[in-house]
Design a protein around this motif. Structure first.
Motif, mmCIF file in Angstrom:
data_model
loop_
_atom_site.group_PDB
_atom_site.id
_atom_site.type_symbol
_atom_site.label_atom_id
_atom_site.label_comp_id
_atom_site.label_asym_id
_atom_site.label_seq_id
_atom_site.Cartn_x
_atom_site.Cartn_y
_atom_site.Cartn_z
ATOM 1 N N HIS A 51 81.943 13.809 -1.762
ATOM 2 C CA HIS A 51 83.082 12.482 -2.308
ATOM 3 C C HIS A 51 84.343 12.346 -1.030
ATOM 4 O O HIS A 51 84.823 11.219 -1.082
ATOM 5 C CB HIS A 51 84.271 13.541 -3.284
ATOM 6 C CG HIS A 51 85.266 12.404 -3.673
ATOM 7 N ND1 HIS A 51 85.165 11.307 -4.116
ATOM 8 C CD2 HIS A 51 86.722 12.606 -3.460
ATOM 9 C CE1 HIS A 51 86.268 10.795 -4.676
ATOM 10 N NE2 HIS A 51 87.344 11.547 -3.951
ATOM 11 N N TRP A 52 84.259 13.339 -0.106
ATOM 12 C CA TRP A 52 85.076 12.992 1.194
ATOM 13 C C TRP A 52 84.294 12.385 2.255
ATOM 14 O O TRP A 52 84.561 12.415 3.495
ATOM 15 C CB TRP A 52 85.689 14.225 1.557
ATOM 16 C CG TRP A 52 86.552 15.090 0.480
ATOM 17 C CD1 TRP A 52 87.895 14.839 0.284
ATOM 18 C CD2 TRP A 52 86.363 15.978 -0.193
ATOM 19 N NE1 TRP A 52 88.268 15.494 -0.835
ATOM 20 C CE2 TRP A 52 87.220 16.177 -1.243
ATOM 21 C CE3 TRP A 52 85.052 16.582 -0.772
ATOM 22 C CZ2 TRP A 52 87.207 17.247 -2.115
ATOM 23 C CZ3 TRP A 52 84.724 17.502 -1.697
ATOM 24 C CH2 TRP A 52 85.923 17.837 -2.330
ATOM 25 N N GLY A 53 83.121 11.999 2.104
ATOM 26 C CA GLY A 53 82.352 11.314 2.952
ATOM 27 C C GLY A 53 81.671 12.314 4.006
ATOM 28 O O GLY A 53 81.329 11.780 5.062
ATOM 29 N N ASP A 54 81.375 13.408 3.811
ATOM 30 C CA ASP A 54 80.766 14.061 4.732
ATOM 31 C C ASP A 54 79.119 14.542 4.160
ATOM 32 O O ASP A 54 78.886 14.203 3.084
ATOM 33 C CB ASP A 54 81.225 15.616 4.471
ATOM 34 C CG ASP A 54 82.379 16.038 5.252
ATOM 35 O OD1 ASP A 54 82.794 15.061 6.052
ATOM 36 O OD2 ASP A 54 83.359 16.764 4.794
ATOM 37 N N ASP A 55 78.255 14.529 5.232
ATOM 38 C CA ASP A 55 76.902 14.862 4.913
ATOM 39 C C ASP A 55 76.788 16.131 3.954
ATOM 40 O O ASP A 55 77.553 17.155 4.007
ATOM 41 C CB ASP A 55 76.123 15.214 6.427
ATOM 42 C CG ASP A 55 75.601 13.906 6.982
ATOM 43 O OD1 ASP A 55 75.648 12.986 6.188
ATOM 44 O OD2 ASP A 55 75.526 13.960 8.309
ATOM 45 N N VAL A 56 75.670 16.153 3.308
ATOM 46 C CA VAL A 56 75.167 17.065 2.163
ATOM 47 C C VAL A 56 74.058 17.641 2.832
ATOM 48 O O VAL A 56 72.901 17.044 2.639
ATOM 49 C CB VAL A 56 75.119 16.670 0.726
ATOM 50 C CG1 VAL A 56 74.776 17.924 0.028
ATOM 51 C CG2 VAL A 56 76.576 16.141 0.427
ATOM 52 N N LEU A 57 73.841 18.680 3.767
ATOM 53 C CA LEU A 57 72.825 19.186 4.438
ATOM 54 C C LEU A 57 71.679 19.642 3.434
ATOM 55 O O LEU A 57 70.673 19.604 3.813
ATOM 56 C CB LEU A 57 73.156 20.169 5.437
ATOM 57 C CG LEU A 57 74.171 19.692 6.270
ATOM 58 C CD1 LEU A 57 74.204 20.876 7.206
ATOM 59 C CD2 LEU A 57 73.813 18.563 7.142
ATOM 60 N N ASP A 58 72.030 20.063 2.172
ATOM 61 C CA ASP A 58 71.171 20.604 1.091
ATOM 62 C C ASP A 58 70.319 19.619 0.362
ATOM 63 O O ASP A 58 69.547 19.844 -0.488
ATOM 64 C CB ASP A 58 71.721 21.758 0.295
ATOM 65 C CG ASP A 58 72.407 22.749 0.912
ATOM 66 O OD1 ASP A 58 71.709 23.212 1.956
ATOM 67 O OD2 ASP A 58 72.970 23.277 0.300
ATOM 68 N N ASN A 59 70.588 18.273 0.497
ATOM 69 C CA ASN A 59 69.728 17.224 -0.178
ATOM 70 C C ASN A 59 68.586 16.764 0.378
ATOM 71 O O ASN A 59 68.048 15.856 -0.302
ATOM 72 C CB ASN A 59 70.952 15.973 -0.239
ATOM 73 C CG ASN A 59 71.241 15.208 0.947
ATOM 74 O OD1 ASN A 59 70.510 15.353 1.841
ATOM 75 N ND2 ASN A 59 72.183 14.455 0.827
ATOM 76 N N GLY A 60 68.201 17.190 1.627
ATOM 77 C CA GLY A 60 66.860 16.790 2.147
ATOM 78 C C GLY A 60 66.804 15.469 2.517
ATOM 79 O O GLY A 60 65.816 15.114 2.929
ATOM 80 N N MET A 61 67.899 14.926 2.904
ATOM 81 C CA MET A 61 67.884 13.503 3.336
ATOM 82 C C MET A 61 68.548 13.461 4.878
ATOM 83 O O MET A 61 68.828 12.168 5.288
ATOM 84 C CB MET A 61 68.669 12.514 2.402
ATOM 85 C CG MET A 61 68.026 12.160 1.174
ATOM 86 S SD MET A 61 68.534 10.640 0.262
ATOM 87 C CE MET A 61 70.307 10.910 0.586
ATOM 88 N N VAL A 62 68.865 14.357 5.307
ATOM 89 C CA VAL A 62 69.633 14.335 6.488
ATOM 90 C C VAL A 62 68.624 14.769 7.886
ATOM 91 O O VAL A 62 67.936 13.786 8.335
ATOM 92 C CB VAL A 62 71.132 15.320 6.719
ATOM 93 C CG1 VAL A 62 71.570 15.134 7.846
ATOM 94 C CG2 VAL A 62 71.815 14.857 5.580
ATOM 95 N N PHE A 63 68.802 16.036 8.130
ATOM 96 C CA PHE A 63 67.882 16.526 9.335
ATOM 97 C C PHE A 63 66.492 16.437 9.022
ATOM 98 O O PHE A 63 65.580 15.866 9.925
ATOM 99 C CB PHE A 63 68.364 17.819 9.760
ATOM 100 C CG PHE A 63 69.426 18.006 10.045
ATOM 101 C CD1 PHE A 63 70.156 17.036 11.033
ATOM 102 C CD2 PHE A 63 70.207 19.108 9.766
ATOM 103 C CE1 PHE A 63 71.639 17.085 11.472
ATOM 104 C CE2 PHE A 63 71.727 19.021 10.243
ATOM 105 C CZ PHE A 63 72.150 18.278 11.001
ATOM 106 N N GLU A 64 66.063 16.582 7.895
ATOM 107 C CA GLU A 64 64.615 16.617 7.447
ATOM 108 C C GLU A 64 63.886 15.092 7.660
ATOM 109 O O GLU A 64 62.783 15.026 7.951
ATOM 110 C CB GLU A 64 64.378 16.938 5.874
ATOM 111 C CG GLU A 64 64.801 18.200 5.634
ATOM 112 C CD GLU A 64 66.249 18.364 5.359
ATOM 113 O OE1 GLU A 64 66.405 19.747 4.865
ATOM 114 O OE2 GLU A 64 67.040 17.643 5.471
ATOM 115 N N THR A 65 64.740 14.085 7.582
ATOM 116 C CA THR A 65 64.183 12.735 7.647
ATOM 117 C C THR A 65 64.820 12.062 9.157
ATOM 118 O O THR A 65 64.402 11.033 9.352
ATOM 119 C CB THR A 65 64.772 11.897 6.670
ATOM 120 O OG1 THR A 65 66.132 11.845 6.715
ATOM 121 C CG2 THR A 65 64.582 12.240 5.093
ATOM 122 N N GLY A 66 65.125 13.233 9.879
ATOM 123 C CA GLY A 66 65.802 12.471 11.179
ATOM 124 C C GLY A 66 66.895 11.546 11.049
ATOM 125 O O GLY A 66 67.282 10.856 11.823
#
Length: 444
Positions: A51-66
């Protein structure tokens, strides 16, 4: 885009993330034609922000996809003016696609489009109308982060601190505000219909006219929420769609009316009786069956669950009835040709795309599997609540029901369930890590 369109000085292009927050870029008008044709790149992870515009690292869409980009393409052929902006500006509502042009299904607008297309495969078209409630606030409320009722300057200068439901006089005191809201709706093509003074002090509801384009109905709801806040600031007010801004006052709901048309344009919920057709009852059964699973969509935030109290005009268990506002799913009294379903669960803080996708998806599942609903509730549903299993009444319970839902995984997709659920879990962790004022007051 028309060659005659000259555009304003700047334009905003934005998508809607899973929380219903707008994410995008503000750009100079010199880039308008390029953007309307080619879109704008944004990281796909933006869709799953908390809600505050922060990355959610556990969703599999950040580092895993580059943290790879998606393409955000305009969904309307022309930019839409922003009439309340201090300097001339347009806005472009967009939807995210994968880099290869395929739909990016965590995008909530893509999810709703997919559900509508499933209806079309069966030969049906949903006809949808929405009702959104909001509170007007004193202009200092946003800065103070506390709600305070507004003062009607155009009337006798009194503060709206008393309930005056359906009051015409209350709206007379805000005549210029609502006139500007109407004008802005007309400029933006938002089909606003009736305006109602609601149960809370400074609370209002604006109903939209029905449309046979459910995705566009959600577009209108998103643009309307932005419009109300923008026009309110121009009049030195605040405005909020928060589910329950006052603990002891009415909450803000988001009610959805819908029916289904066949290929000939006939309402298939109509069988020329007040009861409605078997298809209507199957749709109702699907809504009731999947209501607990879907509560995290209808009530996405900690505050959302404060609406669900006995006698508070929000349902406490999965129930339905005819012309009964104490139930979750109401069949309004109407002419037979206008037979429809009203879904009364969601709060105004919910994402309109996800609400419509989940409501229509549950109805579709009920129709596809020919479900049968329980007996319709007559009288006060709140008085019967102890006899029925309650809807999840806490954020964490709703998150568990959501994660375990086979229906949501099938109809909305495994990726959506994972990404949205991860955002909610991160938000809960953040909030529970903070010590509240009431804890200090009680225990220090």
């Amino acid at each position: 885009m028309s060659d005659m369109y000259e555009g304003n000085n700047e334009f905003d292009l934005f998508i809607t993330d899973l929380n219903g927050n707008l994410r995008g870029k503000r750009m100079p008008s010199s880039g308008l034609r390029y953007v309307m044709k080619n879109g704008v790149k944004l990281p796909q992870s933006v869709i799953g922000f908390d809600h505050w515009g922060d990355d959610v690292l556990d969703n599999g869409m950040v580092f895993e996809t580059g943290d790879s980009d998606g393409i955000c393409l305009a969904v309307h052929p022309e930019p839409i003016p922003v009439p309340w902006a201090e300097s001339a500006r347009d806005q472009i509502l967009a939807m995210m696609f994968n880099a290869d042009g395929s739909p990016f299904y965590p995008d909530p607008r893509q999810l709703l489009t997919r559900i509508v297309n499933r209806f079309k495969e069966l030969g049906y078209t949903p006809v949808v109308a929405t009702e959104l409630e909001f509170y007007l606030l004193d202009g200092s409320s946003e800065a103070q982060r506390r709600p305070s009722p507004p003062i009607i300057v155009e009337g006798n200068g009194v503060r709206l601190n008393k309930t005056d439901c359906y009051s015409i006089e209350e709206m007379d005191g805000l005549e210029s505000f609502f006139a500007e809201v109407r004008q802005a709706c007309e400029t933006q093509g938002i089909p606003a219909d009736t305006i109602i003074s609601e149960l809370g002090p400074g609370q209002f509801e604006i109903n939209m006219k029905h449309t046979d384009d459910a995705v566009q109905a959600a577009d209108h709801a998103i643009m309307f929420k932005r419009l109300i806040k923008g026009v309110a600031r121009q009049h030195d007010f605040g405005a909020t769609f928060m589910a329950k801004p006052y603990a002891d006052k009415s909450g803000n709901g988001f009610h959805v009316h819908f029916s289904l048309l066949d290929a000939e344009g006939n309402n298939v919920f109509n069988n020329e009786t007040e009861e409605g057709s078997d298809l209507l009852k199957q749709a109702v059964a699907g809504l009731l069956h999947h209501m607990s699973d879907s509560m995290l969509v209808f009530a996405p935030h900690l505050n959302s669950f404060r609406r669900f109290q006995n006698g508070a005009h929000a349902p406490t268990f999965a129930s339905w009835g005819y012309e009964n506002r104490t139930v979750a799913v109401r069949i309004p009294e109407s002419e037979n040709v206008a037979r429809r379903i009203e879904h009364r669960v969601a709060g105004a803080d919910a994402n309109p795309y996800l609400v419509l996708a989940t409501v229509l998806g549950a109805a579709l599942h009920g129709i596809e599997t020919k479900m049968s609903p329980p007996a319709a509730i007559e009288g006060d549903a709140y008085a019967m609540s102890e006899d029925f299993e309650p809807l999840p009444n806490r954020w964490e319970l709703a998150t568990e029901s959501f994660a375990d839902s086979a229906f949501l995984t099938e109809y909305m997709g495994e990726e959506f369930v994972r990404v949205y659920g991860a955002a909610k879990e991160q938000e809960q962790m953040k909030i529970h890590s903070r010590i509240s004022n009431v804890e200090y007051e009680a225990y220090l």
